[in-house]
Design a protein around this motif. Structure first.
Motif, PDB file in Angstrom:
ATOM      1  N   ARG A  81       0.837  -1.202   0.000  1.00 56.02           N
ATOM      2  CA  ARG A  81       0.000   0.000   0.000  1.00 56.02           C
ATOM      3  C   ARG A  81       0.872   1.251   0.000  1.00 56.02           C
ATOM      4  O   ARG A  81       0.644   2.180  -0.761  1.00 56.02           O
ATOM      5  N   ILE A  84       3.155   1.489  -3.359  1.00 55.33           N
ATOM      6  CA  ILE A  84       2.376   1.894  -4.534  1.00 55.33           C
ATOM      7  C   ILE A  84       1.914   3.342  -4.401  1.00 55.33           C
ATOM      8  O   ILE A  84       2.108   4.163  -5.297  1.00 55.33           O
ATOM      9  N   GLY A  85       1.325   3.672  -3.269  1.00 55.02           N
ATOM     10  CA  GLY A  85       0.838   5.041  -3.054  1.00 55.02           C
ATOM     11  C   GLY A  85       1.969   6.059  -3.066  1.00 55.02           C
ATOM     12  O   GLY A  85       1.851   7.126  -3.671  1.00 55.02           O
ATOM     13  N   TYR A 128      -9.294   7.248  -7.463  1.00 54.24           N
ATOM     14  CA  TYR A 128      -9.119   6.472  -6.240  1.00 54.24           C
ATOM     15  C   TYR A 128     -10.483   6.108  -5.649  1.00 54.24           C
ATOM     16  O   TYR A 128     -10.698   4.972  -5.233  1.00 54.24           O
ATOM     17  N   LEU A 131     -11.954   3.306  -7.722  1.00 58.73           N
ATOM     18  CA  LEU A 131     -11.241   2.026  -7.635  1.00 58.73           C
ATOM     19  C   LEU A 131     -10.937   1.580  -6.205  1.00 58.73           C
ATOM     20  O   LEU A 131     -10.312   0.539  -6.016  1.00 58.73           O
ATOM     21  N   ARG A 132     -11.368   2.323  -5.233  1.00 53.71           N
ATOM     22  CA  ARG A 132     -10.984   2.068  -3.846  1.00 53.71           C
ATOM     23  C   ARG A 132     -11.220   0.629  -3.397  1.00 53.71           C
ATOM     24  O   ARG A 132     -10.378   0.017  -2.741  1.00 53.71           O
ATOM     25  N   LYS A 134     -11.168  -2.022  -5.063  1.00 50.58           N
ATOM     26  CA  LYS A 134     -10.328  -2.986  -5.774  1.00 50.58           C
ATOM     27  C   LYS A 134      -8.846  -2.850  -5.429  1.00 50.58           C
ATOM     28  O   LYS A 134      -8.030  -3.651  -5.859  1.00 50.58           O
ATOM     29  N   LEU A 135      -8.483  -1.811  -4.668  1.00 50.68           N
ATOM     30  CA  LEU A 135      -7.088  -1.532  -4.343  1.00 50.68           C
ATOM     31  C   LEU A 135      -6.684  -2.206  -3.023  1.00 50.68           C
ATOM     32  O   LEU A 135      -7.528  -2.408  -2.151  1.00 50.68           O
ATOM     33  N   PRO A 136      -5.385  -2.546  -2.878  1.00 55.47           N
ATOM     34  CA  PRO A 136      -4.943  -3.146  -1.611  1.00 55.47           C
ATOM     35  C   PRO A 136      -4.948  -2.103  -0.490  1.00 55.47           C
ATOM     36  O   PRO A 136      -4.409  -1.025  -0.642  1.00 55.47           O
ATOM     37  N   HIS A 137      -5.583  -2.445   0.607  1.00 56.42           N
ATOM     38  CA  HIS A 137      -5.614  -1.557   1.779  1.00 56.42           C
ATOM     39  C   HIS A 137      -5.116  -2.282   2.977  1.00 56.42           C
ATOM     40  O   HIS A 137      -5.342  -3.338   3.294  1.00 56.42           O
TER      41      HIS A 137
END
Length: 137
Positions: A81, A84-85, A128, A131-132, A134-137
Motif C-alpha cells: 500500500r 504503490i501510493g 481512487y 477504484l478504492r 479494488k485496491l490493496p488496503h
C-alpha cells in the motif's frame, strides 16, 4: 467570522511556503535530483514539528475546537500500500513540480499552469474513489 481562523492559518501557510521556497518547482526538481538539501530540510523540520505536536496532543489530552478529544487510531502497516501510493505520489510530485499544499499557494502567485496539476490531482482523487474497493488496503 467562524472561518476567520482558518483563513488566517491559510495565509500563514502560504507565507511560510513562499518564503521557504517550497512552492518552487526548481527547488523540488533539485530535491528529486539530489542536488540540494533545501527541501529535505523543510520536510525534516515538518516531520519533527509534527512528531512534537502529536506528543504534546497525547500528553496533555488536548481537544479539538468543538471540545472532542483528539484520537489517533493506529493503522495496519501494509507495505505494498505504501510503496504503490508513495510511488504514485512521488511521480506526480516530480512531474508537476508541486505537492498538494503548495499547489494552491501557486494560484496566489498567478502561476496559472498549476491548474493542470490541480486538475490531475482531482482526477486522481476521483479515480481512487472509483477504484478504492479494488485496491490493496
Amino acid at each position: 467570522m467562524k472561518g476567520l481562523k482558518f483563513i488566517l492559518a491559510g495565509i500563514l501557510f502560504g507565507i511560510v511556503m513562499s518564503k521557504s521556497e517550497a512552492i518552487s518547482w526548481f527547488r523540488i526538481q533539485e530535491m528529486f535530483r539530489f542536488q540540494s538539501f533545501h527541501m529535505y530540510g523543510i520536510i525534516g523540520t515538518a516531520v519533527v514539528l509534527g512528531a512534537i505536536a502529536v506528543y504534546l496532543i497525547k500528553k496533555y489530552k488536548l481537544r479539538d475546537f468543538q471540545g472532542n478529544p483528539i484520537v489517533f487510531t493506529p493503522k495496519e502497516m501494509s507495505v505494498p500500500r505504501y510503496i504503490i501510493g508513495g510511488t504514485i505520489f512521488g511521480l506526480g510530485w516530480a512531474l508537476t513540480g508541486a505537492c498538494p499544499g503548495p499547489m494552491f499557494v501557486n494560484i496566489g502567485f498567478s502561476y496559472w499552469a498549476i491548474f493542470v496539476a490541480i486538475g490531475g490531482a482531482i482526477a486522481g482523487t476521483y479515480m481512487y474513489g472509483v477504484l478504492r474497493d479494488k485496491l490493496p488496503h
